[in-house]
Design a protein around this motif. Structure first.
Motif, PDB file in Angstrom:
ATOM      1  N   GLY A  86      24.381  84.085  81.748  1.00  0.00           N
ATOM      2  CA  GLY A  86      23.248  85.001  81.766  1.00  0.00           C
ATOM      3  C   GLY A  86      23.431  86.212  80.886  1.00  0.00           C
ATOM      4  N   ARG A  87      24.685  86.511  80.542  1.00  0.00           N
ATOM      5  CA  ARG A  87      24.934  87.671  79.691  1.00  0.00           C
ATOM      6  C   ARG A  87      24.300  87.498  78.305  1.00  0.00           C
ATOM      7  N   LEU A  88      24.168  86.250  77.853  1.00  0.00           N
ATOM      8  CA  LEU A  88      23.589  86.007  76.535  1.00  0.00           C
ATOM      9  C   LEU A  88      22.204  86.627  76.432  1.00  0.00           C
ATOM     10  N   PHE A  89      21.388  86.432  77.460  1.00  0.00           N
ATOM     11  CA  PHE A  89      20.024  86.961  77.440  1.00  0.00           C
ATOM     12  C   PHE A  89      20.019  88.472  77.647  1.00  0.00           C
ATOM     13  N   ARG A  90      20.930  88.949  78.494  1.00  0.00           N
ATOM     14  CA  ARG A  90      21.070  90.392  78.684  1.00  0.00           C
ATOM     15  C   ARG A  90      21.420  91.063  77.360  1.00  0.00           C
ATOM     16  N   ASP A  91      22.355  90.445  76.601  1.00  0.00           N
ATOM     17  CA  ASP A  91      22.765  91.025  75.321  1.00  0.00           C
ATOM     18  C   ASP A  91      21.588  91.159  74.366  1.00  0.00           C
TER      19      ASP A  91
END
Length: 529
Positions: free
Chosen positions: A159-164
């Motif tokens: 999920g960090r990919l989208f947060r980034d």
């Protein structure tokens, strides 16, 4: 004049032996890089080409400005793991329409471009670099989403990919998605969360669930185009900002988007080449890292005009500190001379780092250290508090840091010289580098002493033969885990570089850093005096 007068004799046997060893390591490195370039192998590469598609690196080559370099990052990600070398994605920095951009490109020849744990780690590192250096991000997407057998390692951190992407956008850093094929499931959010998205006729497929999943979940019969085709997203959903006719058209549109960003770029300063050949760098580092070498010989072959001014040259002389220019940019250099860091070296480094912060000058750390000195004399002399001062200064310094591991980088010396945990903007390694908590022989010896003491305390006989076997096994393990390919595979650096490319790579990094605003630290933690 402060131009360095080299004392390096390239005709000696030692130089020749060092050079031969370095070239052998570079040949081994080339073989491992070739595995990443090969992707999924001939079978899947040919199948991809028969579909009329370009390979990931071909897409990058056509995206970046002609004749400009592409600095690939973490090419050996996943080395030594059960996953293919490269992590099924290519990341790096390239110049597009005169703008340095962070580029990521899924490799669809490796399990359809599906993301495995190393894919995520590699992209996360790339996003960190983009955020720290304010680089527009171009995602070249063709991925079936998560590599399902390894979902337990992907789903939660993924999920960090989208947060980034959203945080980059919030920071005013443009994000661009060029969709070359499937972008399904969670991957659909890459174009969904990018500022600009480009999709290709009859090729891009972007949906949360494909026809089989929709059938299973809702009973609805559907097809790829009505669910997530480029024409549907361009005309109906509005997810596609640009509709491309083919891959070349998508690359053209991507370049035009960057051209219209009105992205600020500072002028590049004039630079002077070093007075000595970069070929000499192949023979400077001894094959046995316990042997000292003069890091000034390295500095003289990477800084402008081989010209630098040493700071405290007669004090703490196991650490060279100097002011120079590299590619026209002012820089402060810290380079280990004889491996060990004593109290004087630690205090000297702390002061030098403070001075660089006072004047806003980036710092370059050239590692060849066995760590801070141990022993009763040095403990009583305050090595802990002096080493702590150096680490305090590194930790709280706010000017950009660059690190290159050229020799050993052991123990807390790795920390004091701005290792990975201290967030240098970029960190690279030479093939000669090694890094671990301590040298293999020392670590095995410590374990042996502890075992011997435990046996004595328990009143049992110590097994010398078993100890010999265990020491050999431990040495072999630590040796293998301290080698640059192992460390690079774990993303503990941004890549292993040919020593001859050091100035070029650092120059590109400084060009990138030059586009950001930074200032020195306004305060530090408590220094023990």
């Amino acid at each position: 004049m402060t131009i360095f007068k080299s004392a390096l004799d390239t005709r000696t046997g030692d130089f020749a032996a060092n050079r031969a060893a370095m070239l052998e390591k570079l040949a081994e490195l080339d073989k491992e890089h070739a595995k990443a370039v090969a992707g999924g192998g001939p079978k899947y590469t040919e199948r991809h080409r028969k579909r009329g598609k370009l390979l990931a690196r071909e897409r990058i080559e056509l995206l970046v400005d002609e004749g400009t370099p592409f600095l690939e990052l973490s090419p050996l990600a996943a080395w030594g793991s059960d996953y293919p070398v490269g992590g099924s994605v290519v990341t790096g920095i390239g110049i597009v329409e005169g703008v340095e951009c962070l580029v990521t490109a899924n490799d669809p020849t490796v399990r359809g471009g599906a993301s495995n744990p190393w894919t995520l780690k590699k992209i996360f590192r790339a996003n960190d670099i983009a955020l720290a250096n304010r680089l527009p991000v171009i995602s070249m997407v063709e991925s079936g989403g998560a590599d399902l057998p390894s979902q337990k390692e992907i789903f939660i951190p993924g999920g960090r990919l989208f947060r980034d992407l959203t945080r980059l956008s919030k920071a005013g850093i443009p994000t661009i998605a060029l969709v070359f094929g499937n972008s399904t499931a969670g991957g659909a959010y890459v174009p969904g969360m990018s500022d600009h998205s480009v999709m290709i006729k009859d090729q891009s497929k972007v949906f949360l669930g494909g026809p089989p999943l929709v059938k299973m979940a809702t009973g609805e019969e559907s097809d790829d185009e009505s669910l997530g085709g480029a024409q549907m997203h361009a005309r109906v959903s509005g997810l596609a900002d640009y509709f491309a006719l083919d891959e070349m058209d998508a690359l053209r549109i991507g370049r035009r988007i960057v051209k219209r960003l009105n992205w600020p770029r500072k002028p590049r300063p004039q630079a002077q080449s070093p007075r000595y050949s970069d070929e000499d760098l192949l023979g400077i580092v001894p094959t046995d890292l316990r042997l000292p070498f003069d890091p000034r010989e390295v500095i003289a072959r990477i800084v402008d005009d081989s010209d630098f001014d040493e700071f405290k040259p007669s004090y703490g002389d196991s650490l060279v500190t100097c002011w120079a220019q590299l590619n026209g940019y002012p820089i402060g250099v810290l380079a280990n001379a004889r491996g060990v860091l004593f109290s004087a070296e630690s205090q000297k480094a702390a002061q030098f780092i403070q001075l660089a912060n006072q004047t806003g000058i980036p710092l370059l750390f050239l590692h060849n250290t066995t760590g801070y000195m141990v022993g009763a004399q040095y403990e009583q002399g305050g090595i802990i508090k002096h080493g702590a001062a150096m680490i305090n200064a590194v930790s709280n310094s706010t000017v950009p840091h660059l690190s290159v591991l050229i020799g050993a980088s052991y123990g807390a010396g790795h920390y004091g010289m701005c290792g990975r945990a201290y967030d240098p903007r970029f960190l690279f390694a030479w093939p000669s580098a090694k890094s671990a908590v301590m040298g293999p022989a020392q670590l095995a010896g410590v374990l042996s002493i502890v075992s011997r003491q435990a046996a004595a305390a328990a009143g049992r006989e110590f097994d010398e033969d078993a100890d010999t076997v265990v020491r050999a096994m431990v040495e072999q393990q630590i040796e293998s885990e301290s080698l640059p390919m192992f460390l690079s595979g774990h993303l503990y650096d941004d890549g292993i570089i040919d020593p001859r490319d050091t100035r070029t790579v650092l120059g590109l990094c400084l060009d990138v850093i030059n586009n950001t605003e930074f200032q020195g630290a306004q305060g530090y933690g408590v220094f023990r005096l």
